[in-house]
Design an enzyme around this catalytic site. Structure first.
Site, PDB file in Angstrom:
ATOM      1  N   ASN A  58      25.135 -62.005 -28.271  1.00  0.00           N
ATOM      2  CA  ASN A  58      24.251 -62.419 -28.948  1.00  0.00           C
ATOM      3  C   ASN A  58      23.828 -62.198 -30.470  1.00  0.00           C
ATOM      4  O   ASN A  58      22.886 -62.047 -31.120  1.00  0.00           O
ATOM      5  CB  ASN A  58      22.757 -61.080 -28.678  1.00  0.00           C
ATOM      6  CG  ASN A  58      23.638 -61.315 -26.384  1.00  0.00           C
ATOM      7  OD1 ASN A  58      23.537 -62.385 -26.376  1.00  0.00           O
ATOM      8  ND2 ASN A  58      23.373 -60.179 -25.908  1.00  0.00           N
ATOM      9  N   HIS A 144      13.807 -59.009 -18.047  1.00  0.00           N
ATOM     10  CA  HIS A 144      14.835 -57.820 -17.687  1.00  0.00           C
ATOM     11  C   HIS A 144      14.528 -56.403 -16.997  1.00  0.00           C
ATOM     12  O   HIS A 144      13.543 -56.120 -16.997  1.00  0.00           O
ATOM     13  CB  HIS A 144      14.760 -57.743 -20.091  1.00  0.00           C
ATOM     14  CG  HIS A 144      15.952 -56.675 -19.522  1.00  0.00           C
ATOM     15  ND1 HIS A 144      16.461 -55.807 -20.320  1.00  0.00           N
ATOM     16  CD2 HIS A 144      17.343 -57.817 -19.806  1.00  0.00           C
ATOM     17  CE1 HIS A 144      17.829 -55.343 -20.566  1.00  0.00           C
ATOM     18  NE2 HIS A 144      18.392 -56.527 -20.674  1.00  0.00           N
ATOM     19  N   GLU A 184       8.958 -61.848 -21.870  1.00  0.00           N
ATOM     20  CA  GLU A 184      10.182 -62.050 -22.880  1.00  0.00           C
ATOM     21  C   GLU A 184       9.825 -63.416 -23.984  1.00  0.00           C
ATOM     22  O   GLU A 184       8.711 -64.913 -23.407  1.00  0.00           O
ATOM     23  CB  GLU A 184      11.165 -62.360 -22.721  1.00  0.00           C
ATOM     24  CG  GLU A 184      12.137 -61.216 -21.280  1.00  0.00           C
ATOM     25  CD  GLU A 184      13.242 -61.384 -21.072  1.00  0.00           C
ATOM     26  OE1 GLU A 184      13.512 -62.149 -21.470  1.00  0.00           O
ATOM     27  OE2 GLU A 184      14.080 -60.479 -20.075  1.00  0.00           O
ATOM     28  N   SER A 188      16.914 -64.412 -21.461  1.00  0.00           N
ATOM     29  CA  SER A 188      18.077 -64.003 -21.626  1.00  0.00           C
ATOM     30  C   SER A 188      18.928 -65.368 -21.324  1.00  0.00           C
ATOM     31  O   SER A 188      19.900 -64.852 -21.436  1.00  0.00           O
ATOM     32  CB  SER A 188      18.721 -62.307 -21.977  1.00  0.00           C
ATOM     33  OG  SER A 188      17.799 -61.813 -20.626  1.00  0.00           O
ATOM     34  N   ASP A 213       8.465 -59.231 -25.090  1.00  0.00           N
ATOM     35  CA  ASP A 213       9.793 -58.378 -24.942  1.00  0.00           C
ATOM     36  C   ASP A 213      10.256 -59.403 -26.400  1.00  0.00           C
ATOM     37  O   ASP A 213      10.997 -60.602 -25.536  1.00  0.00           O
ATOM     38  CB  ASP A 213      10.318 -58.355 -23.730  1.00  0.00           C
ATOM     39  CG  ASP A 213      12.333 -57.556 -23.837  1.00  0.00           C
ATOM     40  OD1 ASP A 213      12.745 -57.834 -25.590  1.00  0.00           O
ATOM     41  OD2 ASP A 213      12.452 -57.214 -23.048  1.00  0.00           O
ATOM     42  N   HIS A 216      15.781 -61.076 -27.970  1.00  0.00           N
ATOM     43  CA  HIS A 216      15.941 -62.448 -28.133  1.00  0.00           C
ATOM     44  C   HIS A 216      15.549 -63.109 -29.023  1.00  0.00           C
ATOM     45  O   HIS A 216      15.884 -64.672 -29.631  1.00  0.00           O
ATOM     46  CB  HIS A 216      16.392 -63.063 -26.900  1.00  0.00           C
ATOM     47  CG  HIS A 216      17.148 -62.010 -25.828  1.00  0.00           C
ATOM     48  ND1 HIS A 216      18.576 -62.616 -25.840  1.00  0.00           N
ATOM     49  CD2 HIS A 216      17.397 -61.870 -25.091  1.00  0.00           C
ATOM     50  CE1 HIS A 216      19.348 -61.638 -25.929  1.00  0.00           C
ATOM     51  NE2 HIS A 216      18.313 -61.202 -24.605  1.00  0.00           N
ATOM     52  N   LYS A 242      20.302 -57.815 -31.455  1.00  0.00           N
ATOM     53  CA  LYS A 242      20.676 -59.623 -31.309  1.00  0.00           C
ATOM     54  C   LYS A 242      21.066 -60.014 -32.396  1.00  0.00           C
ATOM     55  O   LYS A 242      21.556 -59.768 -33.312  1.00  0.00           O
ATOM     56  CB  LYS A 242      19.916 -59.860 -30.616  1.00  0.00           C
ATOM     57  CG  LYS A 242      19.235 -58.603 -29.320  1.00  0.00           C
ATOM     58  CD  LYS A 242      19.927 -59.248 -28.129  1.00  0.00           C
ATOM     59  CE  LYS A 242      19.522 -57.980 -26.463  1.00  0.00           C
ATOM     60  NZ  LYS A 242      19.929 -57.298 -25.877  1.00  0.00           N
TER      61      LYS A 242
HETATM   62  C1  LIG Z   1      14.784 -59.068 -22.810  1.00  0.00           C
HETATM   63  C2  LIG Z   1      16.014 -57.931 -23.343  1.00  0.00           C
HETATM   64  N1  LIG Z   1      15.756 -56.949 -23.502  1.00  0.00           N
HETATM   65  C3  LIG Z   1      16.043 -55.988 -23.421  1.00  0.00           C
HETATM   66  C4  LIG Z   1      17.187 -55.191 -23.659  1.00  0.00           C
HETATM   67  C5  LIG Z   1      17.978 -53.964 -24.404  1.00  0.00           C
HETATM   68  O1  LIG Z   1      18.428 -54.389 -25.351  1.00  0.00           O
HETATM   69  P1  LIG Z   1      19.786 -53.541 -25.766  1.00  0.00           P
HETATM   70  O2  LIG Z   1      20.360 -54.094 -26.165  1.00  0.00           O
HETATM   71  O3  LIG Z   1      19.096 -53.415 -27.665  1.00  0.00           O
HETATM   72  O4  LIG Z   1      19.455 -52.616 -25.259  1.00  0.00           O
HETATM   73  C6  LIG Z   1      18.751 -56.892 -24.051  1.00  0.00           C
HETATM   74  C7  LIG Z   1      19.367 -56.624 -23.945  1.00  0.00           C
HETATM   75  O5  LIG Z   1      20.674 -57.249 -23.237  1.00  0.00           O
HETATM   76  C8  LIG Z   1      17.288 -57.817 -23.145  1.00  0.00           C
HETATM   77  O6  LIG Z   1      18.470 -59.624 -23.302  1.00  0.00           O
END
Ligand SMILES: Cc1ncc(COP(=O)(O)O)c(C=O)c1O
Length: 406
Positions: A58, A144, A184, A188, A213, A216, A242
């Site tokens: 990422n 997520h 989001e 993701s 969120d 990404h 990311k």
């Molecule tokens: C949409 C989304 N939110 C939150 C996270 C979590 O972030 P972190 O990797 O900093 O724990 C991810 C990680 O894969 C994600 O894809």
């Protein structure tokens, strides 16, 4: 005789292995030829003695190895030491953290920010602390795991709307007295984008908060991602692991929300703070990404090149315009097989299986970065087309023919 827990563990692992869903770690190491061979600039690593081009990270802007940021981490550690030494409310909060929070607020227009060691803990802390059993929360079907876990812990009533469907979201908002809608920015596993402006208007109409969120999207997605973000989004979660290529996360919102989290979020209160060196690094990465718009441009060019080559080779992509390019195969075992055959050709892509994605939608998750070289993207697509037809996954033309028959 095995203990109860040994028996349980063995049975669960056996079941996962049978379904092709067992997860195993792989030990990767640095490709030391990288710095000496300028023509192979694509992200690479070594696994079991062999080098692979990485199409599964990422690190969208390729910042994780930027010399300026390596230097920023070094300087941060020299200035502050390598750890924070305490939780933020004890002695773990420094001027390095404050400077990063201020920069994030300036970039997004939010009043205040709160730093966490990961996006996962930022999301769970936010959900668990903000909501309780009196709240009804509406969320996109594909949000997520960290959001789901936090909501479950909160005791709030969770209603899911169909992925990216404004009609479905509106139906829920009209039917329930909703506290917040959660989505989001870039999904993701699908790489598509939420209709933020439209969802924001719906939330305003129904007097609900919009929580996004932005893991990404932050530092790569245009549109809402500017000093006006706070006008559309009530709470924005950005992550540094990311596009910024480092580690950590922040919740951004009103001063009242952040003060509330400071006093009540257990993940924040009872955990060692993000190290000041990492906060200094995330600040440097944020400023670096803003000062180098050509990286976003290069990423867009690489995404366009990948999509064009896939179209020409009839490789059936999902239609995403972001760095996340999924190719749905369906069957978990077949997905693993395709990923393994690509690895045999030196190309590393993620094989994503349930429960990360819904059953029957196992997929390759191919990610592009600004650091990929055009010839590696071309090699990736050529291998993809070959492997898919060898393994028996239908290419676009065959899929269309099958659809026409129905
Ligand atoms: C949409 C989304 N939110 C939150 C996270 C979590 O972030 P972190 O990797 O900093 O724990 C991810 C990680 O894969 C994600 O894809």
């Amino acid at each position: 005789m095995s203990s109860l827990l040994e028996t349980k563990i063995a049975a669960r692992q056996h079941a996962l292995r049978e379904q092709g869903l067992l997860r195993q770690r792989k030990v990767l190491s640095v490709d030391h030829t990288l710095n000496t061979n300028a023509s192979t600039s694509s992200p690479r690593f070594v696994f079991e003695g062999r080098a692979y081009v990485n199409f599964s990270s990422n690190d969208y802007l390729g910042l994780s190895r930027a010399p300026e940021l390596v230097e920023a981490l070094h300087l941060g550690a020299q200035t502050y030491g390598v750890g924070s030494g305490a939780s933020p409310l004890v002695t773990g909060y420094s001027d390095a953290h404050l400077a990063l929070e201020r920069e994030l607020c300036a970039l997004t227009g939010h009043e205040a920010a709160l730093l966490f060691c990961s996006g996962f803990s930022a999301n769970t802390a936010l959900m668990k602390t903000l909501f309780d059993q009196h709240d009804i929360v509406v969320a996109d079907k594909l949000v997520h795991a960290s959001i789901i876990d936090g909501l479950q812990d909160s005791g709030a009533q969770l209603k899911r709307f169909l992925h990216n469907s404004l009609e479905s979201a509106e139906r829920l908002l009209a039917r329930h007295q909703t506290s917040a809608l959660i989505t989001e920015s870039v999904f993701s596993m699908d790489g598509d984008c939420a209709p933020i402006a439209e969802l924001s208007a719906l939330c305003r109409q129904h007097n609900a908060w919009l929580i996004v969120d932005d893991a990404h999207g932050f530092a790569v997605l245009d549109g809402y991602n500017n000093a006006d973000a706070a006008k559309l989004i009530d709470v924005q979660v950005v992550t540094f692991g990311k596009a910024l290529g480092c580690q950590g996360a922040s919740v951004l919102g009103s001063q009242a929300l952040i003060d509330f989290l400071v006093s009540n979020a257990r993940e924040y209160i009872y955990s060692t703070a993000l190290s000041p060196a990492n906060a200094a690094l995330a600040l440097a990465a944020t400023q670096y990404s803003t000062a180098h718009p050509e990286l976003q441009q290069k990423l867009l060019e690489n995404i366009a090149l990948f999509k064009r080559l896939c179209r020409e080779a009839n490789v059936p992509l999902l239609g995403s315009d972001t760095a996340i390019q999924p190719l749905i195969i369906g069957d978990a075992r077949q997905t693993l097989q395709v990923a393994e055959e690509l690895r045999a050709a030196g190309i590393w892509v993620g094989a994503i299986r349930p429960p990360t994605v819904p059953v029957g939608s196992a997929r390759l998750r191919i990610t592009l970065t600004a650091a990929h070289a055009a010839e590696d993207i071309a090699a990736c697509v050529a291998q993809l087309a070959q492997v898919l037809s060898r393994v028996g996954v239908p290419l676009v033309t065959e899929r269309q023919a099958a659809d026409d028959h129905r």
